[in-house]
Design an enzyme around this catalytic site. Structure first.
Site, PDB file in Angstrom:
ATOM      1  N   TYR A  85      12.398  -0.573  -1.172  1.00  0.00           N
ATOM      2  CA  TYR A  85      12.714   0.217  -2.359  1.00  0.00           C
ATOM      3  C   TYR A  85      11.502   0.309  -3.282  1.00  0.00           C
ATOM      4  O   TYR A  85      10.496  -0.385  -3.094  1.00  0.00           O
ATOM      5  CB  TYR A  85      13.925  -0.361  -3.101  1.00  0.00           C
ATOM      6  N   LEU A  98       4.504  -9.751  -4.795  1.00  0.00           N
ATOM      7  CA  LEU A  98       4.595  -8.292  -4.783  1.00  0.00           C
ATOM      8  C   LEU A  98       3.399  -7.730  -5.559  1.00  0.00           C
ATOM      9  O   LEU A  98       3.151  -8.161  -6.689  1.00  0.00           O
ATOM     10  CB  LEU A  98       5.899  -7.821  -5.440  1.00  0.00           C
ATOM     11  N   LYS A 145       8.319  -4.788  -0.586  1.00  0.00           N
ATOM     12  CA  LYS A 145       9.375  -4.616  -1.594  1.00  0.00           C
ATOM     13  C   LYS A 145      10.682  -4.360  -0.844  1.00  0.00           C
ATOM     14  O   LYS A 145      11.139  -3.219  -0.706  1.00  0.00           O
ATOM     15  CB  LYS A 145       9.003  -3.467  -2.551  1.00  0.00           C
ATOM     16  N   GLU A 191       4.459 -15.707  -8.547  1.00  0.00           N
ATOM     17  CA  GLU A 191       4.898 -14.632  -9.451  1.00  0.00           C
ATOM     18  C   GLU A 191       6.211 -15.050 -10.091  1.00  0.00           C
ATOM     19  O   GLU A 191       6.571 -16.228 -10.053  1.00  0.00           O
ATOM     20  CB  GLU A 191       5.043 -13.316  -8.679  1.00  0.00           C
TER      21      GLU A 191
HETATM   22  N1  PMP Z   1       7.309  -9.156  -8.467  1.00  0.00           N
HETATM   23  C1  PMP Z   1       8.610  -8.988  -8.152  1.00  0.00           C
HETATM   24  C2  PMP Z   1       9.276  -9.974  -7.259  1.00  0.00           C
HETATM   25  C3  PMP Z   1       9.327  -7.887  -8.685  1.00  0.00           C
HETATM   26  O1  PMP Z   1      10.627  -7.706  -8.361  1.00  0.00           O
HETATM   27  C4  PMP Z   1       8.668  -6.993  -9.565  1.00  0.00           C
HETATM   28  C5  PMP Z   1       9.401  -5.851 -10.197  1.00  0.00           C
HETATM   29  N2  PMP Z   1       9.963  -4.973  -9.288  1.00  0.00           N
HETATM   30  C6  PMP Z   1       7.316  -7.204  -9.849  1.00  0.00           C
HETATM   31  C7  PMP Z   1       6.659  -8.301  -9.283  1.00  0.00           C
HETATM   32  C8  PMP Z   1       6.554  -6.258 -10.756  1.00  0.00           C
HETATM   33  O2  PMP Z   1       6.221  -5.069 -10.084  1.00  0.00           O
HETATM   34  P1  PMP Z   1       6.006  -3.702 -10.912  1.00  0.00           P
HETATM   35  O3  PMP Z   1       4.982  -3.986 -11.954  1.00  0.00           O
HETATM   36  O4  PMP Z   1       5.539  -2.740  -9.897  1.00  0.00           O
HETATM   37  O5  PMP Z   1       7.334  -3.367 -11.500  1.00  0.00           O
END
Ligand code: PMP
Length: 295
Positions: free
Chosen positions: A36, A212, A150, A188
Site C-alpha cells: 500500500y 520503511l 510497505k 523506526e
Molecule cells: N515507518 C512506518 C512503519 C510507517 O508506517 C510509516 C508511515 N506510513 C513511516 C515509517 C513514515 O513514512 P512516510 O513518511 O512515507 O509516511
C-alpha cells in the site's frame, strides 16, 4: 468531515465507498498479501507523487507482484480520485493485493491483482499537540527483515502500536538487536520514522531493510542539508536514543512531531527543542510551496 460520500476506486471503476466490496478470498484479506501507499494531498496537489509511485514499485518488486499500471496511469488515477472527492487537503490510500484465488500460500497463476484506492480528509495533528509534543515508549523491534516493503500485513506494527496506546503514549520507538556491530539500535517507529538530536546534530538510521524508507524522512533530510543543519545518516545506538536532546517522529500524516517523553522520562527538557522548531518552519514553508505548485 467530507459532506459527500467518499468516492473510491475498486476493480477498475470509481464508486461510492458503501458500494465497494471485495470477495472473501481476496489474498489481501486471507494472507495480507499486498502492498500500500499513503499520499498526502495539499490544495489538491499530491505531495511527492513520483517518490510515492517509486516506493510502490519497490514494494511490488519486494513481493514479486507485477505493477498493474505505468507511472502515468497511476498519476491519472490519483488525479481523478482527488478530483472526485471533497476537500482541498486529502489523504490518498492505495492498496494492491495479489487478487482473488483459492486459498493456497503459493502465488496463484493468471490472477488479476486487486487495486483499491480511497481518499480521506487530511487531518494533521493539532497545534496544541505539536506545542507540547507526544509521549513514546520503547520496544524491541520484533518484525521481519523486510521492513522496507510497505506491506498490508501490519500485524506486528498493530501490536506494537497498541503497546503505546495501552501506556497512554502516541508511538513506539523500536530498537533492534544487531550482531554487527553488536548492540541495540534504533530502526523506526511502529508507524513513523524516528530522528534523534545529539549535540545539535540530527541523526537518522540508514534506509535499509530494517525500516520503511519514509517520504517525510527524505524531506526532513533534504531540508536539513539545504539549511545547514548537521545531519548524519548512520546507525543510532539505544544509548543515543535514551540520551537525546530531541526526538522527532516523521510521517506523511504526522509530518514532523516532537517526542517529548520516552518511557515516562522527559526528552531533553521535556519540551519541543530548538532544532525541531527550525525544522517545522522549513517543513511548513515547503508545504506552502507544494500548495502553490512549486514543490
Ligand atoms: N515507518 C512506518 C512503519 C510507517 O508506517 C510509516 C508511515 N506510513 C513511516 C515509517 C513514515 O513514512 P512516510 O513518511 O512515507 O509516511
Amino acid at each position: 468531515m467530507s459532506a459527500h460520500t467518499p468516492i473510491v476506486y475498486l476493480h477498475g471503476v470509481f464508486m461510492p465507498i458503501d458500494q465497494a466490496h471485495i470477495p472473501v478470498l481476496d489474498r489481501g484479506f486471507i494472507f495480507g498479501d499486498g502492498v500500500y501507499e499513503v499520499i498526502p494531498v495539499y490544495s489538491r496537489r499530491p505531495f511527492r507523487l513520483q517518490e510515492h509511485v517509486r516506493r510502490l514499485q519497490h514494494s511490488l518488486d519486494g513481493i514479486r507482484l507485477k505493477n498493474p499500471h505505468t507511472d502515468a496511469e497511476w498519476t491519472d488515477l490519483i488525479t481523478q480520485l482527488i478530483a472526485r472527492n471533497d476537500g482541498e487537503d486529502q489523504s490518498v490510500y492505495m492498496q494492491i493485493t495479489r487478487g482473488v484465488a483459492k486459498r493456497d500460500h503459493a502465488f496463484p497463476v493468471g490472477v488479476k491483482p486487486t487495486i483499491f484506492m480511497m481518499s480521506s480528509p487530511m487531518t494533521v495533528p493539532t497545534a496544541e499537540l505539536r506545542a507540547t509534543g507526544v509521549g513514546a515508549i520503547t520496544a524491541t523491534d520484533n518484525r521481519w527483515l523486510r521492513c522496507d516493503i510497505k506491506a498490508t500485513s501490519l500485524l506486528p506494527n498493530v501490536l506494537l502500536r497498541q503497546l503505546a496506546v495501552d501506556a497512554g503514549a502516541m508511538e513506539v520507538v523500536l530498537l533492534r538487536e544487531l550482531a554487527k556491530p553488536p548492540g541495540r539500535y534504533l530502526t523506526e517507529g511502529a508507524a513513523s520514522n524516528i530522528f534523534v538530536v545529539q549535540n545539535g546534530t540530527l541523526l537518522a538510521p540508514p534506509k535499509d531493510h530494517l525500516m520503511l524508507p519514509g517520504i517525510t524522512y527524505d524531506v526532513v533530510i533534504e531540508l536539513a542539508v539545504a539549511n545547514n543543519i548537521r545531519c548524519e545518516v548512520r546507525l543510532v545506538s539505544e544509548h543515543e536514543v535514551r540520551t537525546a536532546q530531541e526526538l522527532w517522529q516523521t510521517s506523511s500524516l504526522r509530518e514532523v512531531m516532537p517526542i517529548t517523553a520516552l518511557d515516562g522520562k522527559p526528552v531533553g527538557d521535556g519540551k519541543p527543542g530548538p532544532l525541531f522548531k527550525k525544522m517545522y518552519t522549513f517543513y511548513q514553508d515547503y508545504k506552502q510551496a507544494v500548495r502553490a505548485g512549486k514543490g
